[in-house]
Design a protein around this motif. Structure first.
Motif, PDB file in Angstrom:
ATOM      1  N   ASP A 101       5.681   7.072  -1.246  1.00  0.00           N
ATOM      2  CA  ASP A 101       5.166   6.806  -2.579  1.00  0.00           C
ATOM      3  C   ASP A 101       4.754   5.340  -2.623  1.00  0.00           C
ATOM      4  O   ASP A 101       5.133   4.557  -1.743  1.00  0.00           O
ATOM      5  N   PRO A 102       4.001   4.939  -3.634  1.00  0.00           N
ATOM      6  CA  PRO A 102       3.603   3.527  -3.724  1.00  0.00           C
ATOM      7  C   PRO A 102       4.813   2.590  -3.624  1.00  0.00           C
ATOM      8  O   PRO A 102       5.865   2.841  -4.210  1.00  0.00           O
ATOM      9  N   LEU A 103       4.632   1.539  -2.848  1.00  0.00           N
ATOM     10  CA  LEU A 103       5.643   0.483  -2.710  1.00  0.00           C
ATOM     11  C   LEU A 103       5.195  -0.641  -3.636  1.00  0.00           C
ATOM     12  O   LEU A 103       4.074  -1.136  -3.514  1.00  0.00           O
ATOM     13  N   VAL A 104       6.054  -1.035  -4.553  1.00  0.00           N
ATOM     14  CA  VAL A 104       5.627  -1.899  -5.649  1.00  0.00           C
ATOM     15  C   VAL A 104       6.452  -3.178  -5.725  1.00  0.00           C
ATOM     16  O   VAL A 104       7.679  -3.143  -5.612  1.00  0.00           O
ATOM     17  N   SER A 105       5.759  -4.307  -5.939  1.00  0.00           N
ATOM     18  CA  SER A 105       6.416  -5.588  -6.222  1.00  0.00           C
ATOM     19  C   SER A 105       5.979  -6.029  -7.617  1.00  0.00           C
ATOM     20  O   SER A 105       5.347  -5.269  -8.345  1.00  0.00           O
ATOM     21  N   ASP A 106       6.272  -7.278  -7.952  1.00  0.00           N
ATOM     22  CA  ASP A 106       5.910  -7.788  -9.286  1.00  0.00           C
ATOM     23  C   ASP A 106       4.408  -7.789  -9.550  1.00  0.00           C
ATOM     24  O   ASP A 106       3.983  -7.594 -10.679  1.00  0.00           O
ATOM     25  N   ASP A 107       3.595  -8.047  -8.503  1.00  0.00           N
ATOM     26  CA  ASP A 107       2.165  -8.162  -8.762  1.00  0.00           C
ATOM     27  C   ASP A 107       1.261  -7.332  -7.866  1.00  0.00           C
ATOM     28  O   ASP A 107       0.055  -7.256  -8.118  1.00  0.00           O
ATOM     29  N   ILE A 108       1.805  -6.708  -6.820  1.00  0.00           N
ATOM     30  CA  ILE A 108       0.976  -5.852  -5.965  1.00  0.00           C
ATOM     31  C   ILE A 108       1.702  -4.541  -5.688  1.00  0.00           C
ATOM     32  O   ILE A 108       2.906  -4.412  -5.931  1.00  0.00           O
ATOM     33  N   ALA A 109       0.932  -3.611  -5.146  1.00  0.00           N
ATOM     34  CA  ALA A 109       1.497  -2.344  -4.677  1.00  0.00           C
ATOM     35  C   ALA A 109       0.821  -1.983  -3.368  1.00  0.00           C
ATOM     36  O   ALA A 109      -0.328  -2.379  -3.114  1.00  0.00           O
ATOM     37  N   LEU A 110       1.538  -1.261  -2.521  1.00  0.00           N
ATOM     38  CA  LEU A 110       0.969  -0.704  -1.301  1.00  0.00           C
ATOM     39  C   LEU A 110       0.818   0.791  -1.514  1.00  0.00           C
ATOM     40  O   LEU A 110       1.782   1.481  -1.865  1.00  0.00           O
ATOM     41  N   LEU A 111      -0.402   1.279  -1.311  1.00  0.00           N
ATOM     42  CA  LEU A 111      -0.700   2.701  -1.454  1.00  0.00           C
ATOM     43  C   LEU A 111      -1.062   3.252  -0.085  1.00  0.00           C
ATOM     44  O   LEU A 111      -1.982   2.737   0.568  1.00  0.00           O
ATOM     45  N   LEU A 112      -0.350   4.275   0.347  1.00  0.00           N
ATOM     46  CA  LEU A 112      -0.623   4.869   1.655  1.00  0.00           C
ATOM     47  C   LEU A 112      -2.040   5.420   1.670  1.00  0.00           C
ATOM     48  O   LEU A 112      -2.398   6.271   0.866  1.00  0.00           O
ATOM     49  N   ASN A 113      -2.854   4.887   2.561  1.00  0.00           N
ATOM     50  CA  ASN A 113      -4.254   5.287   2.676  1.00  0.00           C
ATOM     51  C   ASN A 113      -4.400   6.419   3.682  1.00  0.00           C
ATOM     52  O   ASN A 113      -4.986   7.448   3.398  1.00  0.00           O
ATOM     53  N   ARG A 114      -3.858   6.190   4.914  1.00  0.00           N
ATOM     54  CA  ARG A 114      -3.973   7.212   5.958  1.00  0.00           C
ATOM     55  C   ARG A 114      -3.058   6.860   7.121  1.00  0.00           C
ATOM     56  O   ARG A 114      -2.496   5.770   7.195  1.00  0.00           O
ATOM     57  N   TYR A 115      -2.947   7.827   8.009  1.00  0.00           N
ATOM     58  CA  TYR A 115      -2.190   7.657   9.245  1.00  0.00           C
ATOM     59  C   TYR A 115      -3.193   7.443  10.372  1.00  0.00           C
ATOM     60  O   TYR A 115      -4.260   8.033  10.383  1.00  0.00           O
ATOM     61  N   LEU A 116      -2.808   6.602  11.316  1.00  0.00           N
ATOM     62  CA  LEU A 116      -3.650   6.357  12.492  1.00  0.00           C
ATOM     63  C   LEU A 116      -2.865   6.740  13.735  1.00  0.00           C
ATOM     64  O   LEU A 116      -1.686   6.417  13.855  1.00  0.00           O
ATOM     65  N   GLU A 117      -3.527   7.431  14.653  1.00  0.00           N
ATOM     66  CA  GLU A 117      -2.890   7.752  15.922  1.00  0.00           C
ATOM     67  C   GLU A 117      -3.959   7.968  16.974  1.00  0.00           C
ATOM     68  O   GLU A 117      -5.141   8.072  16.664  1.00  0.00           O
ATOM     69  N   GLY A 118      -3.525   8.019  18.216  1.00  0.00           N
ATOM     70  CA  GLY A 118      -4.454   8.246  19.314  1.00  0.00           C
ATOM     71  C   GLY A 118      -5.497   7.146  19.410  1.00  0.00           C
ATOM     72  O   GLY A 118      -5.193   5.970  19.225  1.00  0.00           O
TER      73      GLY A 118
END
Length: 160
Positions: free
Chosen positions: A13-30
């Motif tokens: 789920d979104p990882l949230v701080s006071d002023d930003i958030a990280l939103l999972l965009n995609r997985y990379l492999e290979g």
């Protein structure tokens, strides 16, 4: 012929701080992933949804990752630099690394990338050494010749 290795990606789920958030965009492999290491790519966004950059976590401890490629890669778009968003994103992505049993992360940057050096210092990563990028690697083909290596110990840090 052996079966291809498949990494068990997890959902975040979104990882949230006071002023930003990280939103999972995609997985990379290979072939899509640096040095073939499975990676999570997150968008770095302001709370109003404005996309300001990206950060990825490469899961693994191969010699290539820990020596010159790094286990974290980040970039903040030019208009949003100077607010320590890369350091804040690193702090947030630390929870994903810990969730995968990683107790330290290796971060590398080009010697002339002062902003990335400052980010490493801000999060408490320790400079280890300057290394040459091996010929024939993806980073070499991109034009990178040397990297500064930083070790970021996670095991003894309190969760934010």
């Amino acid at each position: 012929m052996t079966a291809a290795y498949s990494f068990a990606f997890r959902h975040y789920d979104p990882l949230v701080s006071d002023d930003i958030a990280l939103l999972l965009n995609r997985y990379l492999e290979g072939a899509r992933a640096l040095e073939g290491a499975p990676a999570y790519l997150f968008d770095v966004v302001l709370h109003d949804g404005t996309l300001i950059g990206q950060i990825d976590l490469r899961v693994g401890d191969t010699p290539a990752l820990v020596t010159y490629a790094g286990q974290i890669g980040y970039g903040i778009d030019r208009p949003y630099r100077g607010h320590h968003y890369a350091a804040k994103a690193c702090e947030l992505i630390r929870t994903v690394a810990l969730d995968h049993g990683m107790t330290e992360l290796w971060i590398t940057c080009n010697p002339d990338n002062i902003a990335s050096v400052r980010t490493c210092e801000r999060i408490g990563a320790r400079f280890v050494e300057r290394v040459s990028v091996p010929r024939g690697t993806e980073l070499w083909r991109r034009g990178d010749r040397e990297k500064l290596r930083y070790r970021w110990g996670l095991a003894d840090m309190e969760m934010a």
